[in-house]
Design a protein around this motif. Sequence first.
Motif, short mmCIF file in Angstrom:
data_model
loop_
_atom_site.label_atom_id
_atom_site.label_comp_id
_atom_site.label_asym_id
_atom_site.label_seq_id
_atom_site.Cartn_x
_atom_site.Cartn_y
_atom_site.Cartn_z
N GLY A 107 -34.57 -85.74 -38.00
CA GLY A 107 -33.57 -84.81 -38.53
C GLY A 107 -34.20 -83.54 -39.05
O GLY A 107 -34.77 -83.52 -40.15
N SER A 108 -34.09 -82.47 -38.31
CA SER A 108 -34.68 -81.19 -38.69
C SER A 108 -33.66 -80.30 -39.40
O SER A 108 -32.55 -80.73 -39.69
N GLY A 109 -34.04 -79.06 -39.66
CA GLY A 109 -33.12 -78.10 -40.24
C GLY A 109 -33.07 -78.15 -41.76
O GLY A 109 -33.73 -78.95 -42.40
N THR A 110 -32.23 -77.29 -42.30
CA THR A 110 -32.10 -77.13 -43.74
C THR A 110 -31.75 -78.44 -44.44
O THR A 110 -32.23 -78.73 -45.54
N ARG A 158 -24.00 -70.22 -23.93
CA ARG A 158 -22.61 -70.51 -23.58
C ARG A 158 -21.97 -71.47 -24.59
O ARG A 158 -20.75 -71.63 -24.62
N PHE A 159 -22.82 -72.10 -25.38
CA PHE A 159 -22.33 -73.03 -26.40
C PHE A 159 -22.31 -72.34 -27.76
O PHE A 159 -23.31 -71.74 -28.17
N SER A 160 -21.18 -72.42 -28.45
CA SER A 160 -21.10 -71.82 -29.77
C SER A 160 -20.27 -72.71 -30.69
O SER A 160 -19.40 -73.46 -30.24
N GLY A 161 -20.56 -72.62 -31.99
CA GLY A 161 -19.86 -73.44 -32.97
C GLY A 161 -19.27 -72.61 -34.08
O GLY A 161 -19.76 -71.53 -34.39
N ASN A 174 -25.45 -72.78 -35.55
CA ASN A 174 -26.81 -72.47 -35.08
C ASN A 174 -27.13 -73.23 -33.80
O ASN A 174 -26.84 -74.42 -33.67
N ARG A 175 -27.76 -72.52 -32.89
CA ARG A 175 -28.11 -73.10 -31.60
C ARG A 175 -29.61 -73.37 -31.55
O ARG A 175 -30.40 -72.45 -31.81
N LEU A 202 -28.90 -82.44 -29.08
CA LEU A 202 -28.38 -81.52 -30.09
C LEU A 202 -27.99 -80.19 -29.44
O LEU A 202 -28.81 -79.57 -28.77
N MET A 203 -26.75 -79.75 -29.68
CA MET A 203 -26.27 -78.50 -29.10
C MET A 203 -26.04 -77.42 -30.17
O MET A 203 -26.26 -76.23 -29.92
N ILE A 204 -25.57 -77.84 -31.34
CA ILE A 204 -25.28 -76.92 -32.44
C ILE A 204 -25.63 -77.63 -33.75
O ILE A 204 -25.35 -78.83 -33.90
#
Lengths: 120, 110
Positions: free
Chosen positions: A99-102, B63-66, B55-56, B48-50
Amino acid sequence: QVQLVQSGAEVKRPGASVKVSCKASGYTFTSIYVHWVRQAPGQGLEWMGWINPKSGGTNYAQKFQGRVTMTRDTSVSTAYMDLGRLTSDDTAVYYCARGSGTYHSAADYWGQGTLVTVSS
Amino acid sequence: QSALTQPASVSGSPGQSITISCTGTSSDVGGYNDVSWYQQHPGKAPKLMIFEVSNRPSGVSNRFSGSKSGNTASLTISGLQAEDEADYYCNSYTASSTYVFGTGTKVTVL
């Protein structure tokens, strides 16, 4: 390159326990949380919990409280998920993911999955 | 903790845009910016897409957005392609300090 390699498929009897391992490589194991997620056949994803490899701290989904234990061995960069009192409902593919990110929750790398079959 | 609500299926033609919704409550989606989206092809691990609502990760197509509004998060796929056909799951942090996945959405490219 980052890799998470899980242990092989298991067949267990109802009431038994299973321990799945997840060996990390390609990054500093203690710097990123490890999450465990499972998926029953034909069903959706289910979050089980996470472990902080640095401190050993854990957080489990309420559904699994008292039945799951997540541990780690930093000397071999491996996380473990132990699930007890198995029933047929626990038949699923079990995944580990870092699990990465903030928030330590963006699962950017996943293991290949471990099929656990519970059958008498 | 109940699963977040997603439509069972969404379809579109190549080149079109589609949006997948993920509805929760103020105790999960609405209360935190810790919302992510995953794509899963049959027999494969999720991808993981978003993350963190919008954030991508590097390597994921733009083309993928959240986005998120109130208790509902959304994943938009623009310029739909055949390779986008897959199952998609949202995931959110909750007030119980745990995480919960959505029910999943099957995307079909017509």
